[in-house]
Write a protein that holds these residues in place. Structure first.
Motif, PDB file in Angstrom:
ATOM      1  N   CYS A  86       5.049  15.184   2.539  1.00 34.65           N
ATOM      2  CA  CYS A  86       3.225  14.158   2.601  1.00 34.65           C
ATOM      3  C   CYS A  86       2.701  14.235   3.352  1.00 34.65           C
ATOM      4  O   CYS A  86       1.225  13.702   3.161  1.00 34.65           O
ATOM      5  CB  CYS A  86       4.401  12.607   2.810  1.00 34.65           C
ATOM      6  SG  CYS A  86       5.269  12.218   1.596  1.00 34.65           S
ATOM      7  N   GLU A  87       3.501  14.110   4.911  1.00 34.24           N
ATOM      8  CA  GLU A  87       1.928  14.222   6.034  1.00 34.24           C
ATOM      9  C   GLU A  87       1.213  15.298   5.445  1.00 34.24           C
ATOM     10  O   GLU A  87      -0.690  14.952   5.637  1.00 34.24           O
ATOM     11  CB  GLU A  87       3.104  14.486   7.497  1.00 34.24           C
ATOM     12  CG  GLU A  87       3.857  13.590   7.944  1.00 34.24           C
ATOM     13  CD  GLU A  87       4.033  13.726   8.729  1.00 34.24           C
ATOM     14  OE1 GLU A  87       4.185  14.762   9.307  1.00 34.24           O
ATOM     15  OE2 GLU A  87       5.456  13.380   9.354  1.00 34.24           O
ATOM     16  N   LEU A 122      -0.924  14.180   2.415  1.00 36.87           N
ATOM     17  CA  LEU A 122      -2.692  13.320   2.738  1.00 36.87           C
ATOM     18  C   LEU A 122      -3.389  13.018   4.158  1.00 36.87           C
ATOM     19  O   LEU A 122      -3.990  12.159   4.481  1.00 36.87           O
ATOM     20  CB  LEU A 122      -1.319  11.998   2.774  1.00 36.87           C
ATOM     21  CG  LEU A 122      -0.636  12.176   1.823  1.00 36.87           C
ATOM     22  CD1 LEU A 122      -0.067  10.584   1.861  1.00 36.87           C
ATOM     23  CD2 LEU A 122      -1.149  11.823   0.922  1.00 36.87           C
ATOM     24  N   SER A 123      -3.343  14.783   4.861  1.00 38.40           N
ATOM     25  CA  SER A 123      -3.676  14.987   6.446  1.00 38.40           C
ATOM     26  C   SER A 123      -4.990  15.421   5.209  1.00 38.40           C
ATOM     27  O   SER A 123      -6.122  16.043   6.541  1.00 38.40           O
ATOM     28  CB  SER A 123      -3.313  15.637   6.887  1.00 38.40           C
ATOM     29  OG  SER A 123      -3.097  16.914   6.454  1.00 38.40           O
ATOM     30  N   ILE A 133       5.599   4.488   1.303  1.00 37.52           N
ATOM     31  CA  ILE A 133       6.642   5.823   1.668  1.00 37.52           C
ATOM     32  C   ILE A 133       7.083   5.974   2.994  1.00 37.52           C
ATOM     33  O   ILE A 133       7.901   6.136   2.710  1.00 37.52           O
ATOM     34  CB  ILE A 133       5.226   7.198   1.769  1.00 37.52           C
ATOM     35  CG1 ILE A 133       4.101   7.458   0.877  1.00 37.52           C
ATOM     36  CG2 ILE A 133       6.001   8.016   2.830  1.00 37.52           C
ATOM     37  CD1 ILE A 133       3.209   8.358   1.269  1.00 37.52           C
ATOM     38  N   ASP A 134       7.081   4.902   3.904  1.00 37.76           N
ATOM     39  CA  ASP A 134       7.785   4.656   5.179  1.00 37.76           C
ATOM     40  C   ASP A 134       9.011   3.370   4.079  1.00 37.76           C
ATOM     41  O   ASP A 134      10.042   4.214   4.958  1.00 37.76           O
ATOM     42  CB  ASP A 134       7.615   3.587   5.505  1.00 37.76           C
ATOM     43  CG  ASP A 134       6.088   3.996   6.143  1.00 37.76           C
ATOM     44  OD1 ASP A 134       6.402   5.456   6.617  1.00 37.76           O
ATOM     45  OD2 ASP A 134       4.975   3.539   7.046  1.00 37.76           O
ATOM     46  N   GLU A 180      -0.674   9.130  -4.309  1.00 40.74           N
ATOM     47  CA  GLU A 180      -2.404   8.910  -3.399  1.00 40.74           C
ATOM     48  C   GLU A 180      -3.621  10.356  -3.464  1.00 40.74           C
ATOM     49  O   GLU A 180      -4.821   9.977  -3.431  1.00 40.74           O
ATOM     50  CB  GLU A 180      -2.041   8.786  -2.129  1.00 40.74           C
ATOM     51  CG  GLU A 180      -2.828   8.407  -1.016  1.00 40.74           C
ATOM     52  CD  GLU A 180      -3.831   7.368  -1.442  1.00 40.74           C
ATOM     53  OE1 GLU A 180      -4.701   7.453  -1.060  1.00 40.74           O
ATOM     54  OE2 GLU A 180      -3.526   6.173  -2.705  1.00 40.74           O
ATOM     55  N   ASP A 237       0.787  -1.034   0.011  1.00 38.87           N
ATOM     56  CA  ASP A 237       0.097  -0.184  -0.058  1.00 38.87           C
ATOM     57  C   ASP A 237       0.347   0.607   0.432  1.00 38.87           C
ATOM     58  O   ASP A 237       2.282   0.957  -0.032  1.00 38.87           O
ATOM     59  CB  ASP A 237      -1.537  -0.463   1.104  1.00 38.87           C
ATOM     60  CG  ASP A 237      -0.425   0.505   2.201  1.00 38.87           C
ATOM     61  OD1 ASP A 237       1.280   0.142   3.094  1.00 38.87           O
ATOM     62  OD2 ASP A 237      -1.047   0.553   3.936  1.00 38.87           O
ATOM     63  N   TRP A 238      -0.159   2.280   0.122  1.00 38.52           N
ATOM     64  CA  TRP A 238       0.846   3.758  -0.270  1.00 38.52           C
ATOM     65  C   TRP A 238       1.709   3.741   1.097  1.00 38.52           C
ATOM     66  O   TRP A 238       2.812   4.808   0.657  1.00 38.52           O
ATOM     67  CB  TRP A 238       0.183   5.014  -1.182  1.00 38.52           C
ATOM     68  CG  TRP A 238      -0.935   5.564   0.083  1.00 38.52           C
ATOM     69  CD1 TRP A 238      -2.633   4.777  -0.099  1.00 38.52           C
ATOM     70  CD2 TRP A 238      -1.432   5.762   1.276  1.00 38.52           C
ATOM     71  NE1 TRP A 238      -2.935   5.160   1.444  1.00 38.52           N
ATOM     72  CE2 TRP A 238      -2.346   5.643   1.554  1.00 38.52           C
ATOM     73  CE3 TRP A 238       0.026   7.034   1.780  1.00 38.52           C
ATOM     74  CZ2 TRP A 238      -2.689   6.942   3.106  1.00 38.52           C
ATOM     75  CZ3 TRP A 238      -0.604   7.406   2.986  1.00 38.52           C
ATOM     76  CH2 TRP A 238      -1.447   7.170   3.461  1.00 38.52           C
ATOM     77  N   GLN A 239       1.017   3.712   2.066  1.00 32.20           N
ATOM     78  CA  GLN A 239       2.158   4.004   3.650  1.00 32.20           C
ATOM     79  C   GLN A 239       3.361   3.143   3.428  1.00 32.20           C
ATOM     80  O   GLN A 239       4.137   3.427   3.806  1.00 32.20           O
ATOM     81  CB  GLN A 239       0.612   4.139   4.077  1.00 32.20           C
ATOM     82  CG  GLN A 239       1.555   4.435   5.696  1.00 32.20           C
ATOM     83  CD  GLN A 239       1.853   5.920   5.089  1.00 32.20           C
ATOM     84  OE1 GLN A 239       0.622   6.893   5.305  1.00 32.20           O
ATOM     85  NE2 GLN A 239       3.091   7.000   5.567  1.00 32.20           N
ATOM     86  N   THR A 240       3.431   1.920   3.027  1.00 31.74           N
ATOM     87  CA  THR A 240       4.201   1.245   3.168  1.00 31.74           C
ATOM     88  C   THR A 240       5.309   1.118   2.397  1.00 31.74           C
ATOM     89  O   THR A 240       6.379   1.442   2.340  1.00 31.74           O
ATOM     90  CB  THR A 240       3.898  -0.130   2.822  1.00 31.74           C
ATOM     91  OG1 THR A 240       2.716  -0.634   4.119  1.00 31.74           O
ATOM     92  CG2 THR A 240       5.240  -1.522   3.436  1.00 31.74           C
ATOM     93  N   ALA A 276       3.344  10.286  -2.719  1.00 35.70           N
ATOM     94  CA  ALA A 276       2.080  10.864  -1.879  1.00 35.70           C
ATOM     95  C   ALA A 276       0.998  12.165  -2.704  1.00 35.70           C
ATOM     96  O   ALA A 276      -0.275  11.890  -2.494  1.00 35.70           O
ATOM     97  CB  ALA A 276       2.555  11.630  -0.548  1.00 35.70           C
TER      98      ALA A 276
END
Length: 108
Positions: A102-103, A106-107, A7-8, A40, A2-5, A37
């Motif tokens: 990114c934070e 995506l918030s 990015i991490d 997404e 997934d996109w979060q994984t 990001a």
């Protein structure tokens, strides 16, 4: 994945590159994280990302009036070319800026 994984993973690679004194590779990883990001963010808005290139997507968003001036500035920093000495023309930590980008993006 997934996109979060994704990015991490890019930020982890950026930190590893930085630990090895490879700032150029750290910048590349930071840009890739920002690109993930952006893809997404656009998808959430119902917009098909026009490119898979992080560089192209950053250029698309750096002039987007819907984003805060701070996010547009970070997008601009992430698209800057290095000098002949492989230094950025501005004093910026692109890894830290990309994390913030990114934070915040995506918030929304």
């Amino acid at each position: 994945m997934d996109w979060q994984t994704e990015i991490d993973a890019e930020f982890e690679k950026a930190e590893q590159a930085r630990a090895l004194k490879n700032e150029g590779q750290a910048r590349v990883c930071a840009r890739r994280a920002a690109g993930i990001a952006i893809r997404e963010y656009l998808t959430r808005q119902g917009i098909r990302p026009p490119s898979t290139s992080a560089y192209d997507l950053l250029n698309l968003l750096k002039d987007d009036p819907r984003l805060s001036p701070d996010l547009r500035r970070i997008a601009d920093h992430l698209t800057l070319r290095v000098t002949e000495e492989f230094k950025l023309p501005v004093n910026a930590d692109l890894v830290a800026e990309a994390r913030k980008f990114c934070e915040e993006l995506l918030s929304k």
